[in-house]
Design an enzyme around this catalytic site. Structure first.
Site, PDB file in Angstrom:
ATOM      1  N   HIS A 355       0.533  -1.136   0.038  1.00  0.00           N
ATOM      2  CA  HIS A 355      -0.103   0.019   0.023  1.00  0.00           C
ATOM      3  C   HIS A 355       0.800   1.206   0.454  1.00  0.00           C
ATOM      4  O   HIS A 355       1.873   0.929   0.819  1.00  0.00           O
ATOM      5  CB  HIS A 355      -1.292   0.077   1.017  1.00  0.00           C
ATOM      6  CG  HIS A 355      -2.086  -0.873   1.041  1.00  0.00           C
ATOM      7  ND1 HIS A 355      -2.963  -0.862  -0.012  1.00  0.00           N
ATOM      8  CD2 HIS A 355      -2.672  -2.262   1.597  1.00  0.00           C
ATOM      9  CE1 HIS A 355      -3.758  -1.774  -0.107  1.00  0.00           C
ATOM     10  NE2 HIS A 355      -3.956  -1.914   1.189  1.00  0.00           N
ATOM     11  N   CYS A 424       0.254   1.823  -5.412  1.00  0.00           N
ATOM     12  CA  CYS A 424      -0.835   2.683  -6.444  1.00  0.00           C
ATOM     13  C   CYS A 424      -0.495   4.116  -6.259  1.00  0.00           C
ATOM     14  O   CYS A 424       0.378   4.830  -5.964  1.00  0.00           O
ATOM     15  CB  CYS A 424      -2.107   2.228  -5.248  1.00  0.00           C
ATOM     16  SG  CYS A 424      -2.919   0.443  -5.566  1.00  0.00           S
ATOM     17  N   ARG A 433      -0.903   2.670 -11.434  1.00  0.00           N
ATOM     18  CA  ARG A 433      -0.032   1.955 -10.811  1.00  0.00           C
ATOM     19  C   ARG A 433       1.727   2.630 -10.951  1.00  0.00           C
ATOM     20  O   ARG A 433       1.961   2.491 -11.887  1.00  0.00           O
ATOM     21  CB  ARG A 433       0.609   0.713 -11.070  1.00  0.00           C
ATOM     22  CG  ARG A 433      -1.094  -0.775 -10.945  1.00  0.00           C
ATOM     23  CD  ARG A 433      -0.888  -0.948  -9.306  1.00  0.00           C
ATOM     24  NE  ARG A 433      -2.444  -1.647  -9.188  1.00  0.00           N
ATOM     25  CZ  ARG A 433      -3.772  -0.766  -8.759  1.00  0.00           C
ATOM     26  NH1 ARG A 433      -3.372  -0.365  -8.649  1.00  0.00           N
ATOM     27  NH2 ARG A 433      -4.451  -1.856  -8.951  1.00  0.00           N
TER      28      ARG A 433
END
Length: 456
Positions: A355, A424, A433
């Protein structure tokens, strides 16, 4: 008042001799009390009856004009100005005669008083008001000049001053009235709040008086009570607007709580879970419970170090959001078509994901890495050191070629031992991405200690 006297030479009870010498009849008539012509103390209502002589004992006697003294000469006008002034306003002397009686609350003398010399100067003399005796003041004493009213037309302040209070204590001295005319006195009374001597009424006093005058409330009938209750209820529009407002407020509070949970609480929880998993992996290595090989999804098997970003995060098998990524760990592409090589392989691409925001956000600042920055993967047997080679700021999530054995767009021309970091972008979204590639430069067994990238 004109005396009714008998004619000379008349016989009977009205003869001259019945009333003795001349003047007795007039003296007897004067002692009669006439309410219409009641004179002021010591005065007469007619200008022809003057106090012209004074006896030796100090008492004034009235000597009316008689026929024996000659014909009466009427005055040039229908009244005598000087006599009228003396009759109504009293004698203009320095001292007043002692009083022995009170008429209507005003001290007066019991009989006629000696006349005072009348000033020859024309015009009215100043008025002296006679008032009731106060505490320690003898009756009949002349008071101070109050206003231009007569004794018979005294003001409320003068009457109040002349009456003792109920408690027996003397009332405070009244404020001096205005010296102007009636219009000025009225204006002064209005400025004090009403009539002279009355205090100004406040709003509370007026409301209390209105409530007392209104009396007890009359009970409403059943129909009136229903109408009043119906009128007190809110209309449907008001109720709907209130409900909509409450919904918006609730929604706003929930959104605020959700944002707080996502941006703050998830990081705290993920850091706690990742920290416990890191400690568990190190304990297993120390006890010899783990060995290189295949791992179950969600099982931690390595630790990633990025010294420049101060990142130390466990690496688990798989990229499951619930089992791996949301727990603050880094996932290894090791399942299905996205399966990649392990660091211990002779060649291949070790690709991982993490993340960028929330849930521990281990890859939040990987865009700050520069070529040559070390990336270290720690396993049970060795330390694998990679140097950052290139970065792809943005690409589609469906572009799986970036994790191939020879990654597309990385700049590598042939097979080798590579590492790929995916996350991300932009921040707080998952639209695209971001890809960072590195090439292995060192493999160091654990028995030889930590590599220079982690020692420095």
């Amino acid at each position: 008042m004109t005396s009714h006297r008998p004619h000379a030479g008349q016989d009977g009870p009205y003869a001259q001799g019945a009333y003795e010498p001349d003047g007795t009849f007039e003296a007897a008539v004067e002692q009669l009390a006439d309410p219409l012509n009641d004179p002021l103390p010591g005065q007469h209502t007619s200008p022809w009856f003057r106090t012209d002589t004074t006896q030796a004992d100090g008492e004034a006697r009235q000597t009316p004009q008689t026929e024996a003294q000659g014909p009466v000469e009427p005055p040039g006008e229908w009244y005598d100005p000087e006599g009228y002034q003396r009759d109504w306003y009293g004698h203009q002397g320095p001292e007043a005669a002692p009083a022995s009686n009170t008429v209507r609350g005003t001290a007066v003398t019991p009989g006629p008083v000696a006349p005072a010399p009348v000033s020859a100067a024309p015009g009215p003399a100043p008025v002296l008001a006679v008032h009731d005796p106060g505490p320690g003041q003898p009756a009949g004493e002349v008071g101070a000049v109050l206003n231009d009213e007569t004794v018979a037309l005294r003001t409320t302040d003068t009457r109040r001053a002349s009456q003792p209070s109920r408690s027996g204590a003397p009332d405070p001295a009244p404020e001096p009235p205005p010296t102007g005319g009636r219009a000025e006195r009225r204006r002064a009374a209005k400025g004090r709040g009403g009539r002279r001597g009355e205090p100004r009424r406040t709003v509370e006093a007026e409301s209390a008086e209105s409530a007392e005058s209104a009396g007890p409330a009359v009970p409403m009938s059943r129909l009136e009570a229903r109408r009043a209750a119906r009128a007190a209820k809110d209309s449907p529009a008001v109720v709907a607007s209130r409900v909509v407002g409450e919904v918006f407020i609730t929604f706003g509070v929930l959104m605020l709580l959700f944002v707080t949970y996502q941006l703050w609480w998830t990081n705290i929880r993920a850091d706690q879970i990742a920290g416990r998993e890191t400690n568990k992996i190190q304990d297993d290595w120390a006890n010899g419970d783990r060995s290189p090989g295949a791992f179950e999804p969600g099982q931690g098997f390595a630790i990633l170090h990025i010294p420049k970003l101060d990142v130390v995060a466990p690496i688990a098998e798989g990229i499951s959001k619930e089992k791996v990524l949301d727990r603050g760990m880094i996932g290894h592409y090791g399942e299905g078509k996205l399966k990649t090589a392990m660091p211990s392989a002779e060649q291949g691409n070790f690709a991982v994901a993490g993340h960028r925001n929330t849930h521990g956000e281990p890859f939040r600042y990987i865009n700050k890495l520069k070529p040559g920055d070390p990336i270290v993967v720690e396993t049970q047997d060795a330390y694998y050191t990679y140097e950052m080679a290139s970065i792809l700021p943005q690409t589609s999530p469906s572009n799986v070629a970036v994790i191939d054995e020879v990654p597309a767009g990385s700049g590598f021309t042939g097979p080798g031992r590579y590492v790929t970091l995916t996350t991300c972008t932009p921040e707080f979204t998952s639209t695209y991405r971001m890809i960072v590639w590195g090439k292995m430069v060192d493999e160091r067994p654990r028995s030889k200690g930590k590599p220079d990238a982690l020692v420095g």
